[in-house]
Design a protein around this motif. Sequence first.
Motif, short mmCIF file in Angstrom:
data_model
loop_
_atom_site.label_atom_id
_atom_site.label_comp_id
_atom_site.label_asym_id
_atom_site.label_seq_id
_atom_site.Cartn_x
_atom_site.Cartn_y
_atom_site.Cartn_z
N MET A 289 0.83 -1.20 0.00
CA MET A 289 0.00 0.00 0.00
C MET A 289 0.87 1.26 0.00
O MET A 289 0.52 2.27 -0.63
CB MET A 289 -0.94 -0.01 1.20
CG MET A 289 -1.90 -1.19 1.23
SD MET A 289 -3.01 -1.27 -0.20
CE MET A 289 -4.27 -0.10 0.31
N GLY B 293 0.90 3.96 -2.91
CA GLY B 293 0.70 5.36 -2.55
C GLY B 293 1.73 6.27 -3.19
O GLY B 293 1.40 7.36 -3.67
N ARG C 179 0.93 6.64 -6.85
CA ARG C 179 -0.18 7.58 -7.08
C ARG C 179 0.27 9.03 -6.92
O ARG C 179 -0.28 9.92 -7.60
CB ARG C 179 -1.32 7.26 -6.10
CG ARG C 179 -2.60 8.01 -6.38
CD ARG C 179 -3.70 7.57 -5.43
NE ARG C 179 -3.32 7.79 -4.03
CZ ARG C 179 -4.13 7.54 -3.01
NH1 ARG C 179 -5.34 7.04 -3.23
NH2 ARG C 179 -3.74 7.77 -1.77
N GLY D 51 -1.88 3.60 -8.84
CA GLY D 51 -2.34 3.18 -7.53
C GLY D 51 -2.83 1.75 -7.50
O GLY D 51 -3.32 1.27 -6.48
N LEU E 183 -5.21 1.04 -4.41
CA LEU E 183 -5.76 2.35 -4.08
C LEU E 183 -6.67 2.89 -5.17
O LEU E 183 -7.24 3.97 -5.02
CB LEU E 183 -4.61 3.35 -3.86
CG LEU E 183 -3.61 2.99 -2.77
CD1 LEU E 183 -2.48 4.00 -2.75
CD2 LEU E 183 -4.29 2.91 -1.42
N ASN E 184 -6.81 2.14 -6.27
CA ASN E 184 -7.59 2.64 -7.41
C ASN E 184 -8.32 1.50 -8.10
O ASN E 184 -8.05 1.19 -9.27
CB ASN E 184 -6.64 3.36 -8.38
CG ASN E 184 -7.38 4.10 -9.49
OD1 ASN E 184 -8.61 4.16 -9.50
ND2 ASN E 184 -6.63 4.63 -10.44
N ALA F 120 -11.13 3.35 0.93
CA ALA F 120 -10.25 4.52 1.06
C ALA F 120 -10.91 5.56 1.95
O ALA F 120 -12.05 5.98 1.70
CB ALA F 120 -9.94 5.10 -0.31
N THR G 264 -1.76 7.03 2.74
CA THR G 264 -2.88 6.13 2.45
C THR G 264 -3.57 5.79 3.77
O THR G 264 -2.91 5.69 4.81
CB THR G 264 -2.42 4.81 1.78
OG1 THR G 264 -1.68 4.02 2.72
CG2 THR G 264 -1.55 5.08 0.57
N ASN H 283 -6.78 3.02 4.60
CA ASN H 283 -7.75 2.11 3.98
C ASN H 283 -8.31 1.15 5.01
O ASN H 283 -7.56 0.49 5.74
CB ASN H 283 -7.09 1.32 2.85
CG ASN H 283 -6.61 2.22 1.73
OD1 ASN H 283 -5.55 2.84 1.84
ND2 ASN H 283 -7.39 2.32 0.69
N ARG I 245 -8.66 -2.50 -0.66
CA ARG I 245 -8.21 -3.16 0.56
C ARG I 245 -9.37 -3.91 1.21
O ARG I 245 -10.13 -3.37 1.99
CB ARG I 245 -7.65 -2.11 1.51
CG ARG I 245 -7.11 -2.61 2.84
CD ARG I 245 -5.87 -3.43 2.76
NE ARG I 245 -6.07 -4.81 2.39
CZ ARG I 245 -5.12 -5.72 2.38
NH1 ARG I 245 -3.87 -5.40 2.70
NH2 ARG I 245 -5.38 -6.96 2.02
N ASN J 133 -0.66 4.52 6.19
CA ASN J 133 0.74 4.69 5.80
C ASN J 133 1.07 6.17 5.71
O ASN J 133 0.30 6.96 5.12
CB ASN J 133 1.02 4.04 4.44
CG ASN J 133 1.30 2.56 4.55
OD1 ASN J 133 2.31 2.16 5.13
ND2 ASN J 133 0.42 1.73 4.00
#
Length: 576
Positions: A43, A47, A50, A57, A87-88, A116, A124, A126, A149, A292
Motif C-alpha cells: 500500500m 501510494g 499515485r 495506484g 488504491l484505485n 479509502a 494512504t 484504507n 483493501r 501509511n
Amino acid sequence: MSDVLRVGNASGFYGDRSTAWREMLDGGELDVLTGDYLAELTMLILGRDRLRDPSLGYAKTFLRQLEGCLGTALDRGVRIVTNAGGLNPAGLAAAIGSLADRLGLTVRVGHVEGDALARPDALTANAYLGAYGIAACLDAGADVVVTGRVTDASLVVGPAIARFGWGRDDLDALAGATVAGHLLECGAQVTGGNFSFFTELPDGGRRPGFPVAEVHPDGSCVVTKHPGTGGAVTVETVTAQLLYEVGGPAYLGPDVVTRLDTVELAADGPDRVRVSGVRGTPPPGTLKVGVNNLGGFRNSMTFVLCGLDIPAKAALVRNQVEAAVGAEGLEFTLARTDHADAADTEAASALLHVHLRDGDKARAGRAFSAAAVELALASYPGCTLTTLPGDATPYGVFTADAVPQDAVPHVAVLPSGERVPIPPPARTATPADERAPADPPEADPPPADRPTRRAPLGELVGARSGDKGGDANLGVWARTDTTWAWLRGWLTTARLRELLPETAPLTVERYELPNLRAVNFVVRGLLGQGVAASTRFDPQAKALGELLRSRLVDLPAELSPGPGSPAGGATPGEGR
C-alpha cells in the motif's frame, strides 16, 4: 449447481510468480481464480505511485498477467477475483475493460469501493472491507471482480457467499471459508513454500504449485493443488500457513470472528487436507484501518571489519561517523559473521551496518554516505565498505487504527455500472478481552538420569513467522503428540526470551492451539514502525522462526526427530 466451489490462487504478493495465472488456468478444473497483491508495504508502494501519477495506484503487473489469460478464463468460465485494485480499483477495472476491447473480448467487470478513507495527514488510509461486496458483483454476473483493501481471506469468502447464499448469520460457514482464504492467500506457502522441512518434499521444494481449496456448503474445505505440480499439501504444510501472521485464537474479520482453536485438520489422500470444525462468532463493530505515512529519509552503509580487534574497530567507526554527521538518527548494528583463524577474508570478517534516518534528505543522503566513504584511508586497518556513496530514499511508517463499520461506505459497483451499497452486519459483538493466558506451569526438569541430547530445536518442531505492522508473530508446531506434550510445557515466554534475546525487553504474548499442536507468540514492537521503516536485518521477521529452530537446546533423548526424518521414517504430515 455443484456442491463444491473450486477456488485457486495465482498470487500471494505483488511480485509473485508471473506465470502462475497461466499455470493455474491450464493445470486443472477451477470455478474461481484469486490473486492477492496487497500487503502493508504494498500500500505504501502504491501510494508513492499515485503521488507520481494519480491515474495509478493499482498493481500494474496484474494487467500484464491478465493479458495472456483473460480469454482462457472466459472460455472456461473461470471467474477472477483480485485485490490488485489497491488504491484505485475503479482505475484497474477501467483498464481491464480497455484490455478486453484491445483483445476483442467481451468481459463483465465489477469492482468494490469504499475502503479509502479521507485522511489529509496520511499518504494512504484504507479500511479492511469484508466479502459481501465481492459476492454482490459475482451475483450480478461479473467475470472479473477487482477490489481495493479487503481482508485477504475475503477473496475466497466472497465467491463462497455467492455460490452458497450464506447470510450474515451463517457464522460457522463464514469462519470456515475465512480459514480457506487464509490458507490460500499466500499462494505457495501452503503447498510447501517456505516450509521448515522442505528437504522432505518430493521435489525438495524447488517449484511448489499454487493451491486450490474445494469449499463445501458448510464452509469446510479440502486444500489441494493441481496434479503434477511441485511441493506438497500435507497436514504440516497447512499447519504452517495457518500459523502465519496471526495473533490469538480469535481471528478478527469484518464478517466474522474465526476461532482458530476450533480448526481440525486431517489427511484426505495424496496432496489433500480436509479442514473442518471451524466455528465463528459475530464480528466486531469496527473495521481495521491501515495507515501509511512517509516517515522521512534513510540511508545505509556497511563497513567490513576483518581479523582482530573487531569491537574496537566498530567503536572507532562509530566515533568517527558520529563526529562527522552527528549522532541523532544513527543506528549501528555489528553482525559477528567472523570466524577465528579463517583462511579467507570473507570468513574472517564481521559487518558493521550503519543506518541513518532523518527528516532532512540532505543529511541522510550524500552528507552521510560520503562521510562514511571518506574514512577509507583514515580509520581502522583493513577499512573497506560494501557500497558506494548514495542518496537517501524515503521510508514509510505503518500504523493501525479502527473505525465503526457503519462509517465506511462499502459499495459494490456492478458490471452494469449500478452502485449497490453493502450494509454492515446487523449483529456485531465487542471481542472479549483476549489477554494472553499465563504460561503453563514450568515443566519439571528431567530427572538427573534422564538422557538428553544437545541438538537444534528444529529437529522436533517446525515454525513459521511474519510481520503485522510493528509486531511479529512466531508460530511453532510439534510433529508428534509426544513432542507436543513436551513442547507446551517447555516453550514458555521466559524460555523464548532466553533463546531469542532481542525479544527480552519486549511484550511477548503466548497462545496455545492444541488442535494444531502449536504455540503462537506475538512479539510486540519487534519491527518498530513497520517493515518500511525497519533497519532490522530481517525486517519482516520471516526468518525469526528459523532462528529459533536453529538454537541448540537439551532435547529429551526419547523424542523422535519426527515424520519424514531418517529416525521417524514417515511421510510428511503423519504422526498426528
